[in-house]
Design a protein around this motif. Sequence first.
Motif, PDB file in Angstrom:
ATOM      1  N   GLN A   1       9.831   5.385   1.383  1.00 43.65           N
ATOM      2  CA  GLN A   1       8.591   6.095   1.670  1.00 43.65           C
ATOM      3  C   GLN A   1       8.889   7.576   1.877  1.00 43.65           C
ATOM      4  N   GLU A   2       8.402   8.378   0.959  1.00 46.41           N
ATOM      5  CA  GLU A   2       8.520   9.823   1.107  1.00 46.41           C
ATOM      6  C   GLU A   2       7.397  10.320   2.001  1.00 46.41           C
ATOM      7  N   LEU A   3       7.591  11.472   2.572  1.00 48.30           N
ATOM      8  CA  LEU A   3       6.670  12.006   3.569  1.00 48.30           C
ATOM      9  C   LEU A   3       5.249  12.070   3.027  1.00 48.30           C
ATOM     10  N   GLY A   4       4.333  11.410   3.727  1.00 45.55           N
ATOM     11  CA  GLY A   4       2.930  11.447   3.348  1.00 45.55           C
ATOM     12  C   GLY A   4       2.565  10.587   2.161  1.00 45.55           C
ATOM     13  N   LYS A   5       3.510   9.770   1.686  1.00 49.08           N
ATOM     14  CA  LYS A   5       3.233   8.946   0.510  1.00 49.08           C
ATOM     15  C   LYS A   5       3.314   7.470   0.841  1.00 49.08           C
ATOM     16  N   ARG A   6       2.931   6.642  -0.113  1.00 48.80           N
ATOM     17  CA  ARG A   6       2.921   5.206   0.108  1.00 48.80           C
ATOM     18  C   ARG A   6       4.333   4.632   0.034  1.00 48.80           C
ATOM     19  N   PRO A   7       4.587   3.514   0.723  1.00 54.60           N
ATOM     20  CA  PRO A   7       5.885   2.825   0.536  1.00 54.60           C
ATOM     21  C   PRO A   7       5.972   2.295  -0.886  1.00 54.60           C
ATOM     22  N   GLN A   8       7.135   2.483  -1.504  1.00 52.85           N
ATOM     23  CA  GLN A   8       7.343   1.996  -2.856  1.00 52.85           C
ATOM     24  C   GLN A   8       8.556   1.096  -2.899  1.00 52.85           C
ATOM     25  N   LEU A   9       8.391  -0.046  -3.540  1.00 48.25           N
ATOM     26  CA  LEU A   9       9.490  -1.004  -3.663  1.00 48.25           C
ATOM     27  C   LEU A   9      10.603  -0.404  -4.523  1.00 48.25           C
ATOM     28  N   ILE A  10      11.834  -0.471  -4.015  1.00 50.49           N
ATOM     29  CA  ILE A  10      12.967   0.024  -4.799  1.00 50.49           C
ATOM     30  C   ILE A  10      13.884  -1.093  -5.256  1.00 50.49           C
TER      31      ILE A  10
END
Lengths: 112, 112
Positions: A38-47
């Motif tokens: 999760q980057e600042l201010g963004k949605r969690p993304q599956l890696i």
Amino acid sequence: GENVEQHPSTLSVQEGDSAVIKCTYSDSASNYFPWYKQELGKRPQLIIDIRSNVGEKKDQRIAVTLNKTAKHFSLHITETQPEDSAVYFCAASTSTGNQFYFGTGTSLTVIP
Amino acid sequence: EAGVVQSPRYKIIEKKQPVAFWCNPISGHNTLYWYRQNLGQGPELLIRYENEEAVDDSQLPKDRFSAERLKGVDSTLKIQPAELGDSAVYLCASSSASLTQYFGPGTRLLVL
């Protein structure tokens, strides 16, 4: 219910070095373990994710290992780059419950 | 393929006011989740839907929070009345049978 613990809470590495984040879980019935960035201010993304029928999974510079006996799993990032800087969350889930329990996150900073 | 859509992206309200969040999941995803994420923490599940049925709402503060997913697609989460401690990011996620959850961008709520 499930309890997921994540360490460390913050991690700083030099660019090019490796980073390792560890999680433990309590429910032996958990069998699906995803990692989110999760980057600042963004949605969690599956890696990357791993299921309990395998011990290790790799995708380019990212790998996840699972030890079901010890109930812990780890995220490994090799050759880190500044764009890897973000908060990483682990999670554990059972296939029947379809419910995710998230760790508290690790803030990774890659220093150029 | 369109991702999970949420609106509004930001909301500022005074305490005791009502507020509602809307989520449109990925097409074909039967499972929908609402999470609350406090600053520096991982997402915490509020409610999970399988189609139109709420199958896990044990963490939903039912005195002030409500949710619905009438036709098994879009969902709304409502808080009435809002309290200062409700300030957080409200994330919606959806998944299919594969368990992988895809998150929306979230609604950042600030209660003054």
